[in-house]
Design a protein around this motif. Structure first.
Motif, PDB file in Angstrom:
ATOM      1  N   GLY A  69     -10.486  -6.888   4.209  1.00  0.00           N
ATOM      2  CA  GLY A  69     -10.539  -5.520   3.697  1.00  0.00           C
ATOM      3  C   GLY A  69      -9.611  -5.316   2.520  1.00  0.00           C
ATOM      4  O   GLY A  69      -9.996  -4.771   1.485  1.00  0.00           O
ATOM      5  N   ALA A  70      -8.361  -5.764   2.674  1.00  0.00           N
ATOM      6  CA  ALA A  70      -7.363  -5.568   1.618  1.00  0.00           C
ATOM      7  C   ALA A  70      -7.727  -6.317   0.346  1.00  0.00           C
ATOM      8  O   ALA A  70      -7.757  -5.727  -0.743  1.00  0.00           O
ATOM      9  CB  ALA A  70      -5.989  -6.016   2.116  1.00  0.00           C
ATOM     10  N   TRP A  85      -6.040   1.984  -8.771  1.00  0.00           N
ATOM     11  CA  TRP A  85      -6.200   2.206  -7.336  1.00  0.00           C
ATOM     12  C   TRP A  85      -5.914   0.963  -6.499  1.00  0.00           C
ATOM     13  O   TRP A  85      -5.761   1.063  -5.265  1.00  0.00           O
ATOM     14  CB  TRP A  85      -7.625   2.674  -7.038  1.00  0.00           C
ATOM     15  CG  TRP A  85      -7.884   4.036  -7.564  1.00  0.00           C
ATOM     16  CD1 TRP A  85      -8.438   4.358  -8.776  1.00  0.00           C
ATOM     17  CD2 TRP A  85      -7.569   5.265  -6.925  1.00  0.00           C
ATOM     18  NE1 TRP A  85      -8.486   5.720  -8.912  1.00  0.00           N
ATOM     19  CE2 TRP A  85      -7.958   6.300  -7.788  1.00  0.00           C
ATOM     20  CE3 TRP A  85      -6.997   5.587  -5.701  1.00  0.00           C
ATOM     21  CZ2 TRP A  85      -7.794   7.632  -7.467  1.00  0.00           C
ATOM     22  CZ3 TRP A  85      -6.840   6.918  -5.378  1.00  0.00           C
ATOM     23  CH2 TRP A  85      -7.235   7.918  -6.260  1.00  0.00           C
ATOM     24  N   ALA A  86      -5.859  -0.208  -7.107  1.00  0.00           N
ATOM     25  CA  ALA A  86      -5.747  -1.465  -6.357  1.00  0.00           C
ATOM     26  C   ALA A  86      -4.583  -1.491  -5.361  1.00  0.00           C
ATOM     27  O   ALA A  86      -4.792  -1.852  -4.196  1.00  0.00           O
ATOM     28  CB  ALA A  86      -5.692  -2.657  -7.308  1.00  0.00           C
ATOM     29  N   PRO A  87      -3.361  -1.125  -5.749  1.00  0.00           N
ATOM     30  CA  PRO A  87      -2.275  -1.186  -4.758  1.00  0.00           C
ATOM     31  C   PRO A  87      -2.506  -0.269  -3.551  1.00  0.00           C
ATOM     32  O   PRO A  87      -2.231  -0.653  -2.413  1.00  0.00           O
ATOM     33  CB  PRO A  87      -1.036  -0.740  -5.543  1.00  0.00           C
ATOM     34  CG  PRO A  87      -1.385  -0.950  -6.979  1.00  0.00           C
ATOM     35  CD  PRO A  87      -2.868  -0.747  -7.074  1.00  0.00           C
ATOM     36  N   ILE A  88      -3.034   0.919  -3.806  1.00  0.00           N
ATOM     37  CA  ILE A  88      -3.307   1.862  -2.727  1.00  0.00           C
ATOM     38  C   ILE A  88      -4.400   1.307  -1.820  1.00  0.00           C
ATOM     39  O   ILE A  88      -4.289   1.336  -0.590  1.00  0.00           O
ATOM     40  CB  ILE A  88      -3.713   3.242  -3.290  1.00  0.00           C
ATOM     41  CG1 ILE A  88      -2.602   3.800  -4.169  1.00  0.00           C
ATOM     42  CG2 ILE A  88      -4.079   4.212  -2.172  1.00  0.00           C
ATOM     43  CD1 ILE A  88      -3.034   4.958  -5.051  1.00  0.00           C
ATOM     44  N   THR A  89      -5.448   0.798  -2.431  1.00  0.00           N
ATOM     45  CA  THR A  89      -6.561   0.232  -1.674  1.00  0.00           C
ATOM     46  C   THR A  89      -6.100  -0.938  -0.821  1.00  0.00           C
ATOM     47  O   THR A  89      -6.482  -1.047   0.351  1.00  0.00           O
ATOM     48  CB  THR A  89      -7.690  -0.204  -2.629  1.00  0.00           C
ATOM     49  OG1 THR A  89      -8.206   0.969  -3.276  1.00  0.00           O
ATOM     50  CG2 THR A  89      -8.800  -0.931  -1.906  1.00  0.00           C
ATOM     51  N   VAL A  91      -3.210  -1.607   0.484  1.00  0.00           N
ATOM     52  CA  VAL A  91      -2.438  -1.140   1.641  1.00  0.00           C
ATOM     53  C   VAL A  91      -3.343  -0.415   2.643  1.00  0.00           C
ATOM     54  O   VAL A  91      -3.329  -0.703   3.842  1.00  0.00           O
ATOM     55  CB  VAL A  91      -1.273  -0.229   1.196  1.00  0.00           C
ATOM     56  CG1 VAL A  91      -0.582   0.400   2.395  1.00  0.00           C
ATOM     57  CG2 VAL A  91      -0.271  -1.006   0.358  1.00  0.00           C
ATOM     58  N   ALA A  92      -4.157   0.523   2.145  1.00  0.00           N
ATOM     59  CA  ALA A  92      -5.011   1.327   3.029  1.00  0.00           C
ATOM     60  C   ALA A  92      -5.996   0.455   3.797  1.00  0.00           C
ATOM     61  O   ALA A  92      -6.167   0.613   5.010  1.00  0.00           O
ATOM     62  CB  ALA A  92      -5.760   2.381   2.218  1.00  0.00           C
ATOM     63  N   MET A 128      -6.292   5.438   7.013  1.00  0.00           N
ATOM     64  CA  MET A 128      -6.795   5.195   5.661  1.00  0.00           C
ATOM     65  C   MET A 128      -6.691   6.456   4.806  1.00  0.00           C
ATOM     66  O   MET A 128      -6.236   6.410   3.669  1.00  0.00           O
ATOM     67  CB  MET A 128      -8.251   4.711   5.715  1.00  0.00           C
ATOM     68  CG  MET A 128      -8.781   4.328   4.343  1.00  0.00           C
ATOM     69  SD  MET A 128     -10.480   4.831   4.009  1.00  0.00           S
ATOM     70  CE  MET A 128     -10.343   6.574   3.870  1.00  0.00           C
ATOM     71  N   LEU A 129      -7.098   7.600   5.382  1.00  0.00           N
ATOM     72  CA  LEU A 129      -7.027   8.873   4.647  1.00  0.00           C
ATOM     73  C   LEU A 129      -5.593   9.202   4.248  1.00  0.00           C
ATOM     74  O   LEU A 129      -5.342   9.625   3.116  1.00  0.00           O
ATOM     75  CB  LEU A 129      -7.590  10.016   5.494  1.00  0.00           C
ATOM     76  CG  LEU A 129      -9.096  10.044   5.715  1.00  0.00           C
ATOM     77  CD1 LEU A 129      -9.453  11.146   6.707  1.00  0.00           C
ATOM     78  CD2 LEU A 129      -9.855  10.220   4.416  1.00  0.00           C
TER      79      LEU A 129
END
Length: 180
Positions: A69-70, A85-89, A91-92, A128-129
């Motif tokens: 997923g990561a 958005w990559a770092p946030i994605t 981690v989430a 995730m949210l």
């Protein structure tokens, strides 16, 4: 005898690495199957990457779910024009994949309980949210604007759940997954 054991262990590690790379690629490719949401001012997508993340976490467990997923969705952000958005994605989706796999594999179920699989996917959504919300607050320096992303994120997770749960029910009957 020891040398044969070492060779077998090395082959097992190589096989595991290859499987993990394939799973990352599957999430990456599935994320490219998407629809841009016109209702979101800052952009946003509903994609099949979430369905693939749920499927992988249920079929292979928390470690592979988190990694696939990561890295799968993180690579999509990097190569798909969503670099910021990559770092946030990463981690989430790491936490989302881990949570789904961990719950689906609780009590020795190993992803075989449809109820636990649904609970797993649903339980991962608030995490995730929250991670995306906090990331957007940092990106936009605004506590209100990130709220606009929540409906799209919920839609994406609902779609992922609707696809992954029946898919996993079918795949768990395949010989490869019966004994895992």
């Amino acid at each position: 005898m020891q040398q044969a054991h070492n060779i077998q262990k090395q082959q097992s590690k190589t096989f595991d690495l290859v499987i993990t790379a394939i799973l990352i690629a599957l999430v990456f490719i599935a994320t490219f199957i998407n629809i841009k949401l016109p209702i979101m001012a800052k952009g946003g997508l509903v994609h099949l990457g979430t369905a693939m993340l749920f499927t992988i976490a249920i079929l292979f467990g928390p470690k592979k779910g988190a990694i696939a997923g990561a890295f799968g969705m993180g690579l999509f952000d990097i190569f798909g024009g969503w670099l910021i958005w990559a770092p946030i994605t990463i981690v989430a989706r790491f936490f989302q994949g881990f949570i789904v796999g961990k719950i689906a594999y609780m009590s020795g179920k190993k992803g075989t309980s449809m109820i636990m699989n649904i609970v797993a996917a649903v339980a991962s959504v608030p995490v995730m949210l929250a991670i995306y919300y906090i990331g957007e607050v940092i990106l936009y320096s605004n506590w209100i604007a990130p709220l606009a992303s929540i409906p799209g994120d919920l839609l994406q997770n609902a779609l992922g759940l609707a696809i992954a749960i029946p898919l996993c029910a079918v795949l768990k009957k395949a010989p490869y997954f019966k004994n895992t």
